[in-house]
Scaffold this active site. Sequence first.
Site, PDB file in Angstrom:
ATOM      1  CB  THR A 155      -0.979  -0.004   1.195  1.00  0.00           C
ATOM      2  OG1 THR A 155      -0.262  -0.238   2.412  1.00  0.00           O
ATOM      3  CG2 THR A 155      -2.040  -1.075   1.012  1.00  0.00           C
ATOM      4  CE  LYS A 181       0.486  -3.462   3.232  1.00  0.00           C
ATOM      5  NZ  LYS A 181      -0.152  -2.432   4.148  1.00  0.00           N
ATOM      6  CB  THR A 199      -2.696  -3.681   7.425  1.00  0.00           C
ATOM      7  OG1 THR A 199      -3.917  -3.050   7.717  1.00  0.00           O
ATOM      8  CG2 THR A 199      -2.805  -5.144   7.735  1.00  0.00           C
ATOM      9  CD  GLU A 286       2.532   5.297   6.328  1.00  0.00           C
ATOM     10  OE1 GLU A 286       1.722   4.588   5.691  1.00  0.00           O
ATOM     11  OE2 GLU A 286       2.213   5.955   7.329  1.00  0.00           O
ATOM     12  CG  ASN A 409      -0.222   8.319   8.311  1.00  0.00           C
ATOM     13  OD1 ASN A 409      -0.877   7.304   8.142  1.00  0.00           O
ATOM     14  ND2 ASN A 409       1.103   8.313   8.345  1.00  0.00           N
TER      15      ASN A 409
END
Length: 414
Positions: A155, A181, A199, A286, A409
């Site tokens: 993702t 992932k 996730t 991230e 985010n």
Amino acid sequence: MERETKMSGAVPGGFEWGATKAGIKASGNLDLAVVRAAGGAQAAAMFTTNQVVAAPVTVGRRHMALSGGRVGLVLVNAGNANCATGQAGIDACEKTCVAAAETFGCIFDEVFPSSTGIIGVPFPREKVIEALPRLKAGIGPTADDAESFARAIMTTDTRMKVARASIAVDGKEVRIFGAAKGAGMIHPRLGAPVAPHATMLVYLFTDLDATSAELRGLLPGAVEHSFNSISIDGDTSTNDTVLLLASGTSGVKLDASASPKLRESFAHALDLVCRKLAYAIVDDGEGVTHVVTLHITGARNEREAKQIAKSIAHSPLCKTAWSSADPNWGRLLAAAGYSGVEFDPARVTVRIGGEPVYESGMRSARFDEARAHEVMKHREYTITMDMGQGTAECLFVTCDMTEEYVRINADYST
């Protein structure tokens, strides 16, 4: 009996992997992946302990119970978490499993589903079902096929995460391949395999001949010191899943007749694969610019060591200091102090890399702020905190928090 662990090699036999574009991701990238175990596979799974769970977690647990831990097909979509979607989400998940079973020729409750993506959006089962024939047409047993699976489940990940290991046993090779992932919403707290409870998804494949019960005995230990020992942002996902599948095609049996050394060798190889994948998740976090390993030593027990590590790892003040390589060691002590673990601050010592920063209840006389700053400018480094209370320790991998993490985010759903 010859055994040597290698961290490379071919993928295990007994599996076929594939991926396609189902139109779930707005980007148009690969977003639907499958693994088929044509001869069936024995399995063990661990799921999130979050009270709010996604439909595929509910269905996956149910299928594992009904099949006795046997899996014939793993179906994973990215771009939609199918979480907080009510009974409609459960129904959609089940219907895709039925369609997948019909397409690939396996039993309905031997289909193991997973989803990752945004929460609360109706699940597009029609897109998944329509893409299944294309998915079947593209599966294969090679490393390239396995890596296409790993790319499709991404993702916000910037790169695929895979790891391999093998052990030699009396002239036979037992292989392990892992794909994962995860880049945000990462603080896995995975429960026991049979517990009713963006996730992290992890899939581990081996050609070892082992039962579901035997795999359930191996998986928790590997998970506890890898995926349960990392955190990016302190958020435990609704979809976290670790699945271990054994095809048995190597001919090496892990049963009552197997030697303890075989079990130890396989457990070691599994541990290495899990640790490598766990580290890769944090390294690709991230907005991450620094990967920090917290080495808590001198604790009374491992549970308390990890409790202290988590308190530091989840401190916004610590994480923002790491982003600018600021050796503000007072934040480390403060986070440990409110962790809930009792200790004597006068017995604690702290080092950043090899640089002493705190000892005997105060700043170390040898503390050199410039040298500590230089250590923290590296992308990877270790902070060691000795509690001076015992012999237990833990390693916990975490990271800084940057403006890029906030940007990703803040705009994730829009």
